[in-house]
Write an enzyme that holds these catalytic residues in place. Structure first.
Site, PDB file in Angstrom:
ATOM      1  N   GLU A 145       3.573   2.788  -7.117  1.00  0.00           N
ATOM      2  CA  GLU A 145       2.169   2.996  -7.421  1.00  0.00           C
ATOM      3  C   GLU A 145       1.942   4.407  -7.983  1.00  0.00           C
ATOM      4  O   GLU A 145       2.791   5.286  -7.815  1.00  0.00           O
ATOM      5  CB  GLU A 145       1.349   2.822  -6.134  1.00  0.00           C
ATOM      6  CG  GLU A 145       1.482   1.443  -5.491  1.00  0.00           C
ATOM      7  CD  GLU A 145       0.544   0.408  -6.111  1.00  0.00           C
ATOM      8  OE1 GLU A 145       0.302   0.465  -7.340  1.00  0.00           O
ATOM      9  OE2 GLU A 145       0.066  -0.459  -5.370  1.00  0.00           O
ATOM     10  N   ASN A 201      -2.517  -0.873 -12.893  1.00  0.00           N
ATOM     11  CA  ASN A 201      -2.585   0.591 -12.759  1.00  0.00           C
ATOM     12  C   ASN A 201      -1.308   1.275 -13.254  1.00  0.00           C
ATOM     13  O   ASN A 201      -1.100   2.458 -13.023  1.00  0.00           O
ATOM     14  CB  ASN A 201      -2.873   0.981 -11.304  1.00  0.00           C
ATOM     15  CG  ASN A 201      -1.789   0.502 -10.350  1.00  0.00           C
ATOM     16  OD1 ASN A 201      -0.768  -0.029 -10.779  1.00  0.00           O
ATOM     17  ND2 ASN A 201      -2.001   0.693  -9.058  1.00  0.00           N
ATOM     18  N   ASP A 254      11.569  -5.734  -5.649  1.00  0.00           N
ATOM     19  CA  ASP A 254      10.699  -5.434  -4.506  1.00  0.00           C
ATOM     20  C   ASP A 254      10.465  -6.652  -3.628  1.00  0.00           C
ATOM     21  O   ASP A 254      10.821  -7.776  -3.998  1.00  0.00           O
ATOM     22  CB  ASP A 254       9.366  -4.843  -4.997  1.00  0.00           C
ATOM     23  CG  ASP A 254       8.752  -5.625  -6.160  1.00  0.00           C
ATOM     24  OD1 ASP A 254       9.202  -6.741  -6.440  1.00  0.00           O
ATOM     25  OD2 ASP A 254       7.810  -5.101  -6.783  1.00  0.00           O
TER      26      ASP A 254
HETATM   27  C1  GLP Z   1       3.395  -7.155  -8.734  1.00  0.00           C
HETATM   28  C2  GLP Z   1       4.901  -6.897  -8.852  1.00  0.00           C
HETATM   29  C3  GLP Z   1       5.244  -6.213 -10.162  1.00  0.00           C
HETATM   30  C4  GLP Z   1       4.574  -6.936 -11.318  1.00  0.00           C
HETATM   31  C5  GLP Z   1       3.079  -6.879 -11.122  1.00  0.00           C
HETATM   32  C6  GLP Z   1       2.292  -7.491 -12.275  1.00  0.00           C
HETATM   33  O1  GLP Z   1       2.707  -6.050  -8.290  1.00  0.00           O
HETATM   34  N1  GLP Z   1       5.406  -6.101  -7.772  1.00  0.00           N
HETATM   35  O2  GLP Z   1       6.648  -6.178 -10.316  1.00  0.00           O
HETATM   36  O3  GLP Z   1       4.937  -6.343 -12.528  1.00  0.00           O
HETATM   37  O4  GLP Z   1       2.780  -7.592  -9.921  1.00  0.00           O
HETATM   38  O5  GLP Z   1       2.176  -8.868 -12.113  1.00  0.00           O
HETATM   39  P1  GLP Z   1       1.635  -9.851 -13.201  1.00  0.00           P
HETATM   40  O6  GLP Z   1       2.742 -10.094 -14.146  1.00  0.00           O
HETATM   41  O7  GLP Z   1       1.264 -11.078 -12.432  1.00  0.00           O
HETATM   42  O8  GLP Z   1       0.450  -9.196 -13.851  1.00  0.00           O
END
Ligand code: GLP
Length: 241
Positions: free
Chosen positions: A143, A136, A67
């Site tokens: 989402e 979430n 992404d």
């Molecule tokens: C972002 C990314 C996800 C990732 C998520 C969790 O939203 N788009 O790919 O898994 O964050 O991030 P973290 O590992 O910092 O909790």
């Protein structure tokens, strides 16, 4: 679904890096699906260490990232392209032209989504897809919704995701409201999936995703249906399993 519980974050990263390294040794020109967020940072550190120790060669590896934020340039230190350059690409011998991240500055976002999906499909989808998970249950930026989005698409981020990601921005107003993400269908077509979950604050969503019903309200729950998933958790994230 294989579930590996490590003692702590370090142990989780050692496991994750070993599995990705094994994939590269098995198929040197493999397609890696890569993720951002704080969770994979330690995994990327260890992969860079293996490269620097002469144990791993990225020269034929291709990568596709999950992404990117809409509106952030590759030079913006909060963009996912910047994150990948800093945490992995600049530290190993992967060829720049073999690394792919959606273009968040594309004039036509819909066309960019189609181009990106065609690129992943042209690669035959990832041999190994690394994933983190949002609070979430989102994977990539898919989402919670009423149905699983299939292909790469533009997504409006939820308030909880914007709030969670605001910790990385100096000014919360700068957090982008939209992103381009690979779809759930694109992710499910990966041959193998490696889901990394770390931290006490992820224990509820880890249980919902791994042990609860398969529902688009918890996007990661669909991984229960994938034939080859390895989940690596630290003990704090696994507390409710
Ligand atoms: C972002 C990314 C996800 C990732 C998520 C969790 O939203 N788009 O790919 O898994 O964050 O991030 P973290 O590992 O910092 O909790």
């Amino acid at each position: 679904m294989r579930i590996i519980v490590a003692k702590d974050y370090e142990g989780m990263c050692v496991n994750g890096a070993n599995l990705i390294a094994a994939q590269i040794l098995l198929k040197p020109d493999c397609v890696l699906g890569l993720a951002t967020g704080s969770t994979p940072c330690g995994i990327y550190d260890r992969l860079a260490g293996k490269y620097q120790a002469g144990e791993l060669d990225f020269s034929a590896v291709r990568s596709v990232n999950l992404d990117e934020y809409v509106g952030l340039s590759p030079e913006n230190d909060q963009s996912y392209r910047y994150f990948m350059q800093k945490n992995l690409f600049s530290r190993v011998n992967i060829r720049p032209e073999n690394t792919h991240v959606p273009d968040g500055l594309a004039a036509d976002i819909e066309a960019e989504c189609q181009r990106y999906e065609a690129l992943i499909a042209g690669y035959g989808y990832p041999d190994l897809q690394l994933l983190g998970i949002g609070l979430n249950g989102h994977i990539g930026f898919n989402e919670p919704e009423d149905q699983f989005p299939v292909a790469t698409h533009r997504v409006a981020l939820t308030e909880s995701t914007i709030a969670a990601n605001s910790r990385f921005f100096e000014n919360p107003a700068e957090v982008p409201r939209a992103a381009i993400t690979m779809g759930i269908g694109s992710i499910m077509r990966a041959k193998r999936v490696l889901l990394a979950i770390s931290g006490e604050n992820k224990k509820e969503i880890a249980r919902a995703a791994l042990c609860g019903p398969v529902t688009p309200q918890v996007p990661a729950s669909i991984l229960q249906l994938h034939p080859d998933v390895t989940v690596i958790l630290d003990a704090a994230a696994a507390a409710l399993l």
